[in-house]
Design an enzyme around this catalytic site. Structure first.
Site, short mmCIF file in Angstrom:
data_model
loop_
_atom_site.label_atom_id
_atom_site.label_comp_id
_atom_site.label_asym_id
_atom_site.label_seq_id
_atom_site.Cartn_x
_atom_site.Cartn_y
_atom_site.Cartn_z
CG HIS A 129 45.41 101.14 24.30
ND1 HIS A 129 44.56 101.31 23.24
CD2 HIS A 129 45.08 102.11 25.19
CE1 HIS A 129 43.74 102.32 23.46
NE2 HIS A 129 44.06 102.84 24.65
CB CYS A 141 45.35 105.52 26.18
SG CYS A 141 44.66 104.85 27.70
#
Length: 165
Positions: A129, A141
């Site tokens: 992301h 992430c």
């Protein structure tokens, strides 16, 4: 190990994809082989890109296979629940992440197959992301500048290998 140009190869130095080097941020817990829920680590291994979500009110659909993030879309991070590590809808009584955020971090989300079976405690919501700012770590992430994420989203195919070493 041999790599295909369609593989995303992640090291502490960044991500290599289609001959390009993309600077990125990883989890504040580093890259770990023993990933656990809440440790902030990016899991070592070979993962697959299994989905793409996007905010249709903020960005154009990056690929025909991308799915819109709707109001009420959440991601369960409630270890031990049947929906652990999957997309759920509000109202959802257990712990979760809101996918339709006020900030732009989840305007485009590439979903990985990390712990897709929902093994309790093994970690959830390992996405690619947008980053907050250069060098700012994630909760596990992999995060990119907006420009790099949009480029990546426009070029990646479902099933692409994300190799984290």
């Amino acid at each position: 190990m041999s790599y295909s140009p369609a593989d995303l190869v992640l090291t502490r130095r960044g991500l290599r994809f289609m001959g390009r080097h993309l600077p990125c941020s990883i989890g504040k817990g580093g890259i770990r082989a023993d990933k656990r829920e809440g440790d902030g680590a990016t899991p070592v291994g070979e993962h697959r890109i299994t989905g793409m979500l996007y905010r249709p009110d903020r960005v154009a659909r990056p690929q025909p296979w991308a799915e819109p993030i709707r109001p009420g879309d959440l991601w369960s991070d409630a270890s031990g629940y049947a929906a652990y590590n999957s997309l759920v809808r509000a109202p959802y009584p257990a712990s979760h992440e809101v996918l339709r955020r006020a900030d732009p971090l989840y305007d485009i989300v590439l979903v990985t197959d990390w712990n897709e079976d929902g093994k309790p405690g093994a970690g959830s919501a390992i996405f690619l992301h947008q980053r907050r700012r250069p060098g700012f770590p994630t909760e596990g992430c992999v995060a990119f500048s907006r420009a790099h994420l949009i480029w990546l989203a426009r070029h990646i195919l479902p099933g692409a290998r994300l190799i984290v070493r």
